[in-house]
Design a protein around this motif. Structure first.
Motif, PDB file in Angstrom:
ATOM      1  N   GLY A 119       0.802  -1.049  -0.111  1.00 64.22           N
ATOM      2  CA  GLY A 119       0.082  -0.083  -0.223  1.00 64.22           C
ATOM      3  C   GLY A 119       0.964   1.541   0.313  1.00 64.22           C
ATOM      4  N   LYS A 120       2.258   1.408   0.321  1.00 65.04           N
ATOM      5  CA  LYS A 120       2.885   1.885  -0.213  1.00 65.04           C
ATOM      6  C   LYS A 120       3.367   2.701  -1.057  1.00 65.04           C
ATOM      7  N   SER A 121       2.969   3.933  -1.089  1.00 68.85           N
ATOM      8  CA  SER A 121       4.015   4.667  -3.013  1.00 68.85           C
ATOM      9  C   SER A 121       4.742   5.572  -2.306  1.00 68.85           C
ATOM     10  N   VAL A 122       5.541   5.929  -3.630  1.00 67.58           N
ATOM     11  CA  VAL A 122       6.255   6.762  -3.810  1.00 67.58           C
ATOM     12  C   VAL A 122       5.599   7.306  -5.271  1.00 67.58           C
ATOM     13  N   PRO A 123       5.740   8.659  -5.503  1.00 63.38           N
ATOM     14  CA  PRO A 123       5.534   9.607  -6.644  1.00 63.38           C
ATOM     15  C   PRO A 123       7.314  10.266  -7.027  1.00 63.38           C
ATOM     16  N   TRP A 124       6.412  10.869  -8.449  1.00 60.62           N
ATOM     17  CA  TRP A 124       8.408  11.071  -9.354  1.00 60.62           C
ATOM     18  C   TRP A 124       7.113  12.277  -9.760  1.00 60.62           C
ATOM     19  N   LYS A 125       8.358  13.056 -10.292  1.00 62.37           N
ATOM     20  CA  LYS A 125       7.827  13.893 -11.265  1.00 62.37           C
ATOM     21  C   LYS A 125       8.993  14.649 -11.883  1.00 62.37           C
ATOM     22  N   ASN A 126       9.297  14.643 -13.768  1.00 57.86           N
ATOM     23  CA  ASN A 126       9.720  15.265 -13.714  1.00 57.86           C
ATOM     24  C   ASN A 126       9.518  16.550 -15.352  1.00 57.86           C
ATOM     25  N   VAL A 136       3.009  -2.140  -9.267  1.00 57.68           N
ATOM     26  CA  VAL A 136       2.038  -0.498  -9.771  1.00 57.68           C
ATOM     27  C   VAL A 136       2.106   0.843 -10.149  1.00 57.68           C
ATOM     28  N   SER A 137       3.093   0.333 -11.313  1.00 52.51           N
ATOM     29  CA  SER A 137       2.992   2.166 -11.535  1.00 52.51           C
ATOM     30  C   SER A 137       2.509   2.719 -12.881  1.00 52.51           C
ATOM     31  N   GLN A 138       2.040   3.965 -11.799  1.00 46.97           N
ATOM     32  CA  GLN A 138       1.378   4.675 -12.624  1.00 46.97           C
ATOM     33  C   GLN A 138       1.608   5.670 -13.654  1.00 46.97           C
ATOM     34  N   LEU A 139       1.629   6.139 -14.866  1.00 49.35           N
ATOM     35  CA  LEU A 139       2.769   6.685 -15.397  1.00 49.35           C
ATOM     36  C   LEU A 139       1.448   7.636 -15.843  1.00 49.35           C
ATOM     37  N   THR A 192      10.804  18.869 -16.618  1.00 51.69           N
ATOM     38  CA  THR A 192      11.472  19.197 -17.779  1.00 51.69           C
ATOM     39  C   THR A 192      10.298  18.288 -18.926  1.00 51.69           C
ATOM     40  N   SER A 193       9.593  17.452 -19.020  1.00 50.94           N
ATOM     41  CA  SER A 193       8.884  17.397 -20.001  1.00 50.94           C
ATOM     42  C   SER A 193       7.365  16.603 -19.127  1.00 50.94           C
ATOM     43  N   ASP A 194       7.171  16.979 -17.629  1.00 47.90           N
ATOM     44  CA  ASP A 194       6.124  17.070 -16.887  1.00 47.90           C
ATOM     45  C   ASP A 194       4.941  15.584 -16.660  1.00 47.90           C
ATOM     46  N   ASN A 195       6.968  14.594 -16.848  1.00 48.31           N
ATOM     47  CA  ASN A 195       5.414  14.054 -16.838  1.00 48.31           C
ATOM     48  C   ASN A 195       6.208  13.406 -15.930  1.00 48.31           C
ATOM     49  N   SER A 196       4.942  12.301 -14.792  1.00 49.42           N
ATOM     50  CA  SER A 196       5.123  11.917 -13.844  1.00 49.42           C
ATOM     51  C   SER A 196       4.613  10.619 -13.148  1.00 49.42           C
ATOM     52  N   GLY A 197       4.791  10.036 -12.109  1.00 46.32           N
ATOM     53  CA  GLY A 197       3.987   8.670 -11.558  1.00 46.32           C
ATOM     54  C   GLY A 197       3.837   8.478 -10.881  1.00 46.32           C
ATOM     55  N   THR A 198       3.037   7.149 -10.255  1.00 47.08           N
ATOM     56  CA  THR A 198       3.750   6.822  -8.204  1.00 47.08           C
ATOM     57  C   THR A 198       3.574   5.594  -9.022  1.00 47.08           C
ATOM     58  N   VAL A 199       4.687   5.190  -8.342  1.00 48.34           N
ATOM     59  CA  VAL A 199       5.118   3.530  -7.992  1.00 48.34           C
ATOM     60  C   VAL A 199       4.784   2.882  -6.493  1.00 48.34           C
ATOM     61  N   LYS A 200       3.334   1.424  -6.565  1.00 52.33           N
ATOM     62  CA  LYS A 200       2.919   1.414  -5.224  1.00 52.33           C
ATOM     63  C   LYS A 200       2.863  -0.312  -4.838  1.00 52.33           C
ATOM     64  N   ILE A 201       3.119  -1.070  -4.285  1.00 48.34           N
ATOM     65  CA  ILE A 201       3.430  -2.036  -3.591  1.00 48.34           C
ATOM     66  C   ILE A 201       1.940  -2.711  -3.745  1.00 48.34           C
ATOM     67  N   GLN A 202       1.208  -3.355  -4.665  1.00 49.00           N
ATOM     68  CA  GLN A 202      -0.156  -4.268  -4.459  1.00 49.00           C
ATOM     69  C   GLN A 202       0.452  -4.882  -3.692  1.00 49.00           C
ATOM     70  N   SER A 203       1.353  -6.400  -3.671  1.00 51.86           N
ATOM     71  CA  SER A 203       0.430  -6.708  -3.172  1.00 51.86           C
ATOM     72  C   SER A 203       2.256  -7.228  -2.809  1.00 51.86           C
ATOM     73  N   ALA A 204       2.592  -8.330  -1.872  1.00 54.52           N
ATOM     74  CA  ALA A 204       3.810  -9.657  -1.511  1.00 54.52           C
ATOM     75  C   ALA A 204       3.598 -10.689  -1.095  1.00 54.52           C
ATOM     76  N   GLU A 205       4.935 -11.671  -1.907  1.00 54.01           N
ATOM     77  CA  GLU A 205       4.482 -13.120  -1.610  1.00 54.01           C
ATOM     78  C   GLU A 205       5.494 -13.575  -0.720  1.00 54.01           C
ATOM     79  N   GLN A 206       5.735 -14.210   0.258  1.00 53.53           N
ATOM     80  CA  GLN A 206       6.532 -15.229   0.377  1.00 53.53           C
ATOM     81  C   GLN A 206       7.362 -16.379  -0.977  1.00 53.53           C
ATOM     82  N   LYS A 207       8.382 -16.620  -1.575  1.00 54.43           N
ATOM     83  CA  LYS A 207       8.653 -17.922  -1.316  1.00 54.43           C
ATOM     84  C   LYS A 207       9.876 -18.293  -1.069  1.00 54.43           C
ATOM     85  N   GLY A 208      10.164 -19.434  -0.182  1.00 52.15           N
ATOM     86  CA  GLY A 208      10.969 -19.554   1.064  1.00 52.15           C
ATOM     87  C   GLY A 208      11.332 -18.285   1.054  1.00 52.15           C
ATOM     88  N   SER A 209      12.776 -18.183   0.926  1.00 55.64           N
ATOM     89  CA  SER A 209      13.448 -16.573   1.981  1.00 55.64           C
ATOM     90  C   SER A 209      13.522 -15.706   1.260  1.00 55.64           C
TER      91      SER A 209
END
Length: 86
Positions: free
Chosen positions: A28-35, A61-64, A37-54
């Motif tokens: 659920g944590k998200s980190v935004p970014w913005k350029n 999810v990246s929203q651009l 120069t280009s006016d492009n932006s986005g947010t990256v967010k953890i949608q889910s986590a799965e344990q596979k052994g160690s």
């Protein structure tokens, strides 16, 4: 996406946001970014986590938002990043 819409600087900022997110990954944590120069932006967010052994695999999810060019609009991309806890 075509390079003229999504610049190398955008890719770099997006990658930095993912790396920042993965330093302290929490669902659920998200980190935004913005350029300003280009006016492009986005947010990256953890949608889910799965344990596979160690290893924990995170679904990120990246929203651009592309400001102009052939790829103008909002795009959603899902990637997976796995971290070995050993």
């Amino acid at each position: 996406m075509k390079d003229e819409s999504y610049s190398d600087k955008d890719k770099s900022l997006h990658k930095e946001a993912v790396e920042k997110l993965m330093r302290n990954p929490k669902s659920g944590k998200s980190v935004p970014w913005k350029n300003t120069t280009s006016d492009n932006s986005g947010t990256v967010k953890i949608q889910s986590a799965e344990q596979k052994g160690s290893t924990t695999c995170y679904s990120i999810v990246s929203q651009l938002t592309i400001a102009k060019g052939p790829d103008k609009g909002t795009h959603s991309i899902v990637t997976e990043r796995c971290i070995d806890s050993q």
